[in-house]
Motif scaffolding. Sequence first.
Motif, PDB file in Angstrom:
ATOM      1  N   ALA A 104       8.224 -44.000 -18.204  1.00 49.38           N
ATOM      2  CA  ALA A 104       7.039 -43.315 -17.773  1.00 49.38           C
ATOM      3  C   ALA A 104       7.152 -42.350 -18.206  1.00 49.38           C
ATOM      4  CB  ALA A 104       8.302 -42.252 -16.457  1.00 49.38           C
ATOM      5  N   LEU A 105       7.887 -41.745 -19.813  1.00 41.17           N
ATOM      6  CA  LEU A 105       7.652 -41.025 -20.281  1.00 41.17           C
ATOM      7  C   LEU A 105       6.789 -41.448 -21.599  1.00 41.17           C
ATOM      8  CD1 LEU A 105       9.758 -38.604 -22.122  1.00 41.17           C
ATOM      9  CD2 LEU A 105       9.869 -40.148 -23.296  1.00 41.17           C
ATOM     10  N   PHE A 106       6.227 -42.528 -21.921  1.00 41.92           N
ATOM     11  CA  PHE A 106       5.225 -43.037 -22.542  1.00 41.92           C
ATOM     12  C   PHE A 106       3.997 -42.967 -21.649  1.00 41.92           C
ATOM     13  CE2 PHE A 106       1.708 -46.232 -23.241  1.00 41.92           C
ATOM     14  CZ  PHE A 106       1.198 -45.122 -24.596  1.00 41.92           C
ATOM     15  N   ILE A 107       4.107 -42.233 -20.318  1.00 39.67           N
ATOM     16  CA  ILE A 107       2.411 -42.667 -19.887  1.00 39.67           C
ATOM     17  C   ILE A 107       1.902 -40.854 -20.399  1.00 39.67           C
ATOM     18  CG2 ILE A 107       1.627 -42.089 -17.297  1.00 39.67           C
ATOM     19  CD1 ILE A 107       2.929 -44.759 -16.398  1.00 39.67           C
ATOM     20  N   PHE A 108       3.721 -40.226 -19.501  1.00 42.49           N
ATOM     21  CA  PHE A 108       3.357 -38.768 -19.604  1.00 42.49           C
ATOM     22  C   PHE A 108       2.705 -38.352 -21.103  1.00 42.49           C
ATOM     23  CE2 PHE A 108       5.484 -34.827 -19.427  1.00 42.49           C
ATOM     24  CZ  PHE A 108       5.136 -33.932 -18.431  1.00 42.49           C
ATOM     25  N   ILE A 109       3.548 -38.628 -21.773  1.00 47.19           N
ATOM     26  CA  ILE A 109       3.166 -38.447 -23.391  1.00 47.19           C
ATOM     27  C   ILE A 109       1.508 -38.876 -24.261  1.00 47.19           C
ATOM     28  CG2 ILE A 109       4.832 -38.462 -26.141  1.00 47.19           C
ATOM     29  CD1 ILE A 109       6.952 -38.811 -25.542  1.00 47.19           C
ATOM     30  N   SER A 110       1.555 -39.430 -24.012  1.00 50.97           N
ATOM     31  CA  SER A 110       0.257 -39.900 -24.912  1.00 50.97           C
ATOM     32  C   SER A 110      -0.723 -39.733 -22.990  1.00 50.97           C
ATOM     33  CB  SER A 110       0.426 -41.840 -23.628  1.00 50.97           C
ATOM     34  OG  SER A 110       0.363 -42.299 -22.936  1.00 50.97           O
ATOM     35  N   ILE A 111      -0.910 -40.262 -22.101  1.00 45.94           N
ATOM     36  CA  ILE A 111      -1.895 -38.478 -21.145  1.00 45.94           C
ATOM     37  C   ILE A 111      -1.972 -36.993 -21.844  1.00 45.94           C
ATOM     38  CG2 ILE A 111       0.004 -37.575 -19.365  1.00 45.94           C
ATOM     39  CD1 ILE A 111      -3.790 -39.427 -19.504  1.00 45.94           C
ATOM     40  N   SER A 112      -0.380 -37.049 -22.464  1.00 45.23           N
ATOM     41  CA  SER A 112      -0.732 -35.234 -23.019  1.00 45.23           C
ATOM     42  C   SER A 112      -0.719 -35.264 -24.672  1.00 45.23           C
ATOM     43  CB  SER A 112       1.090 -34.532 -22.915  1.00 45.23           C
ATOM     44  OG  SER A 112       1.385 -34.880 -22.107  1.00 45.23           O
ATOM     45  N   ILE A 113      -0.955 -36.780 -25.154  1.00 39.02           N
ATOM     46  CA  ILE A 113      -1.609 -36.420 -26.170  1.00 39.02           C
ATOM     47  C   ILE A 113      -3.115 -36.529 -26.356  1.00 39.02           C
ATOM     48  CG2 ILE A 113      -1.886 -37.578 -28.471  1.00 39.02           C
ATOM     49  CD1 ILE A 113       0.740 -38.501 -28.186  1.00 39.02           C
ATOM     50  N   LEU A 114      -3.751 -37.410 -25.719  1.00 33.68           N
ATOM     51  CA  LEU A 114      -5.164 -37.391 -24.671  1.00 33.68           C
ATOM     52  C   LEU A 114      -5.742 -36.298 -24.992  1.00 33.68           C
ATOM     53  CD1 LEU A 114      -6.537 -39.810 -25.223  1.00 33.68           C
ATOM     54  CD2 LEU A 114      -6.569 -40.051 -22.609  1.00 33.68           C
ATOM     55  N   ILE A 115      -5.043 -35.066 -23.990  1.00 30.41           N
ATOM     56  CA  ILE A 115      -6.045 -33.895 -23.517  1.00 30.41           C
ATOM     57  C   ILE A 115      -5.569 -33.406 -24.491  1.00 30.41           C
ATOM     58  CG2 ILE A 115      -5.487 -32.178 -21.605  1.00 30.41           C
ATOM     59  CD1 ILE A 115      -6.397 -34.871 -19.807  1.00 30.41           C
ATOM     60  N   GLY A 116      -4.332 -33.414 -25.369  1.00 30.84           N
ATOM     61  CA  GLY A 116      -4.508 -31.887 -26.534  1.00 30.84           C
ATOM     62  C   GLY A 116      -5.372 -32.127 -27.131  1.00 30.84           C
ATOM     63  N   PHE A 117      -5.553 -33.755 -27.222  1.00 32.95           N
ATOM     64  CA  PHE A 117      -7.246 -33.949 -28.241  1.00 32.95           C
ATOM     65  C   PHE A 117      -7.988 -33.666 -28.738  1.00 32.95           C
ATOM     66  CE2 PHE A 117      -4.738 -37.731 -30.907  1.00 32.95           C
ATOM     67  CZ  PHE A 117      -5.026 -37.427 -32.120  1.00 32.95           C
ATOM     68  N   VAL A 118      -8.452 -33.453 -27.170  1.00 30.63           N
ATOM     69  CA  VAL A 118      -9.890 -33.275 -26.215  1.00 30.63           C
ATOM     70  C   VAL A 118      -9.682 -31.615 -26.715  1.00 30.63           C
ATOM     71  CG1 VAL A 118     -10.826 -32.921 -24.157  1.00 30.63           C
ATOM     72  CG2 VAL A 118      -9.612 -34.960 -24.382  1.00 30.63           C
ATOM     73  N   THR A 119      -8.664 -30.829 -26.149  1.00 28.96           N
ATOM     74  CA  THR A 119      -8.267 -29.526 -26.380  1.00 28.96           C
ATOM     75  C   THR A 119      -8.476 -29.172 -28.295  1.00 28.96           C
ATOM     76  OG1 THR A 119      -6.853 -30.259 -25.047  1.00 28.96           O
ATOM     77  CG2 THR A 119      -6.526 -27.437 -26.072  1.00 28.96           C
ATOM     78  N   VAL A 120      -7.652 -29.541 -29.135  1.00 28.64           N
ATOM     79  CA  VAL A 120      -7.942 -28.907 -30.707  1.00 28.64           C
ATOM     80  C   VAL A 120      -9.029 -30.136 -30.947  1.00 28.64           C
ATOM     81  CG1 VAL A 120      -6.916 -29.396 -32.729  1.00 28.64           C
ATOM     82  CG2 VAL A 120      -5.370 -29.265 -30.382  1.00 28.64           C
ATOM     83  N   ILE A 121      -9.443 -30.429 -30.842  1.00 29.61           N
ATOM     84  CA  ILE A 121     -10.796 -30.891 -31.214  1.00 29.61           C
ATOM     85  C   ILE A 121     -12.179 -29.525 -30.859  1.00 29.61           C
ATOM     86  CG2 ILE A 121     -13.115 -32.954 -31.258  1.00 29.61           C
ATOM     87  CD1 ILE A 121     -10.236 -32.742 -33.076  1.00 29.61           C
ATOM     88  N   GLY A 122     -12.253 -30.047 -29.309  1.00 37.82           N
ATOM     89  CA  GLY A 122     -13.017 -28.910 -28.530  1.00 37.82           C
ATOM     90  C   GLY A 122     -13.094 -27.516 -29.487  1.00 37.82           C
ATOM     91  N   ILE A 123     -11.709 -27.002 -29.643  1.00 36.93           N
ATOM     92  CA  ILE A 123     -11.968 -25.852 -29.681  1.00 36.93           C
ATOM     93  C   ILE A 123     -12.545 -25.346 -31.830  1.00 36.93           C
ATOM     94  CG2 ILE A 123     -10.101 -24.158 -31.187  1.00 36.93           C
ATOM     95  CD1 ILE A 123      -8.362 -24.229 -28.899  1.00 36.93           C
ATOM     96  N   THR A 124     -12.230 -26.739 -32.244  1.00 35.88           N
ATOM     97  CA  THR A 124     -12.040 -26.578 -33.245  1.00 35.88           C
ATOM     98  C   THR A 124     -13.817 -26.900 -33.971  1.00 35.88           C
ATOM     99  OG1 THR A 124     -10.592 -27.662 -33.848  1.00 35.88           O
ATOM    100  CG2 THR A 124     -11.831 -27.860 -35.728  1.00 35.88           C
ATOM    101  N   LEU A 125     -14.405 -27.921 -33.301  1.00 37.23           N
ATOM    102  CA  LEU A 125     -16.235 -28.328 -32.971  1.00 37.23           C
ATOM    103  C   LEU A 125     -16.828 -27.062 -32.695  1.00 37.23           C
ATOM    104  CD1 LEU A 125     -16.383 -31.785 -31.530  1.00 37.23           C
ATOM    105  CD2 LEU A 125     -16.919 -31.116 -33.904  1.00 37.23           C
TER     106      LEU A 125
END
Lengths: 266, 308
Positions: free
Chosen positions: A124-145
């Motif tokens: 469960a922790l893996f799912i939770f962390i990895s989906i957070s990282i996925l959305i986190g990437f989108v957030t950071v890249i979205g702002i940067t771009l």
Amino acid sequence: MISKPLFKATIKQNYIVFLIILAVLMLYLPIIITMYDPATQDSLNEMLAMLPQELISAMGFTGAGNTLLSFIGTYFYGFLILLLPMIYSVIVCNRSLASLVDKGSMAYLLSTPNTRSKIARTQALFIFISISILIGFVTVIGITLSEIEFPGELDIPGFLLLNLGALLLYYALTGIGFFASALFNDTKNSLAIGAGLPVAFLVLQMISDVGKSTEFLKYLTIYTLFDPQKIISGDDFILSFITLVLIAVATYIGGFIAFQKRDLPL
Amino acid sequence: MSVIEINGLTKDYGNHKGIFNLSFQINEGEIFGYLGPNGAGKTTTIRHLMGFLTPDSGDASILSMDCRTQSADIMKHLGYLPAEMAFFNGMNGMQFLNFMGEMRELKDTNYRDELIEKFQLDTKGKIRKMSKGMKQKLGIISAFMHNPKILILDEPTSGLDPLMQKLFSDLLLEEKEKGKTILMSSHSFEEIERTCDRVGIIRSGELVAIENMHDLKEKRRKTYVVTFDSPTSAKSYKENTHFDKMTVEGAVVRLSVLGNVSAFIQSLSNYRILDLSMESSTLEDIFMHYYNVPKITEKVDNQEGGSL
């Protein structure tokens, strides 16, 4: 309390599908951001006007106001963010427990001094962390771009809130997937719920967007709880967020209990 | 002292499938053979011992710990070989053994490497591409490598060639020397015969008998096929001797002997014998001969090369 070796093995098993989904997201996000150009807005609208109105509504491409945030909110968060991470969630959730039980390799995990709870927690922790990282990437890249292409144009707090909404949505969706994975003995049933439900939700969401006569369907889909335009305009989204959190908590805890209690056909 | 205890264990899957009111103990330092045809409930019993299933009634404990609720503590002292080989996708043999070692927090890998050497396992190959026998070896090493006090082995020699089976029997006897307690299930009498001290026989979910291996051998009825030099001597042999179930077919006499075979061998000494062979009895025959239970009609799978 998790099992480190299992966590490592799970990362190894899933990083490729993670990277693929991330790559596809990263392919679309820049395209959509660069498409926002007040000068070309009209031609985009013209192009959309050639398509049937129902199709555009079904894809959620309506109400794309005239700010960058609202543009991204419509074209990226209206559909793509509902689909791509969902594929990741479905695959990873099914692999977390149900597929191990189905294939029988869970027998090896449980023949080591690790409790069922510990194994479920690790997955469960893996799912939770990895989906957070996925959305986190989108957030950071979205702002940067956005800042590179259109400096100062993006309403960053609004964008962060939008992504928080998407993240909570995925906590709830992965919760459903994890629960199904913990409850069923075989991949077939786990996928029927873990994938069938989110896909059905998405289809209902698309149909309910089409017109007045089908609007009532929005009460049957979880995606109603994530409405980009409401979040951007600040309209009563708090209750939706709370509901998503409650669904996530209930389904994850339900998954732990189900996996702890049930008979495993190993 | 009993290490494994099963009391009134029942798991009813309906349709007479499952296990019913099983009770037995396995003592420290003994090898217990758990014998029964496929579908008799051997694996179901083992699943309870491993804590995978919750019994309908009764209980199972290992080292006085409840198998269902304290399984993680039990596993510190236990090695398990599942009946079905289902490893992890994409790992090679060594990666799997390392992973299992890490899951058990195993530091000392000397014994593991010794076992790899002994079974001549190529650990570099991808598990997916391994043959059944190779996978079985990998499973055996994984079950033994942490030197556990108790071993639960579900049909351990299936897929192994006779040479490896012998190697495995030797390994079991070595482990027994070290004082290990071993439960091994099998549907092959021969496999159990080589190593076990006691045998529990299960059939349709019920324990038919628990026997000392020595006593069981005494009771075992063997069928011999004797070929005489002529039909006449075969006939005369039949008339002059009295064994069970004697049939004559030309020069061939078929008969069965219970226990002591010396009387049988002596009876042959006055004849010219062209050939003498023994028919291995199936598990069903053993049941019928020992316990007079009616033959079960369900199909008995003979997949292990007819070694039943």
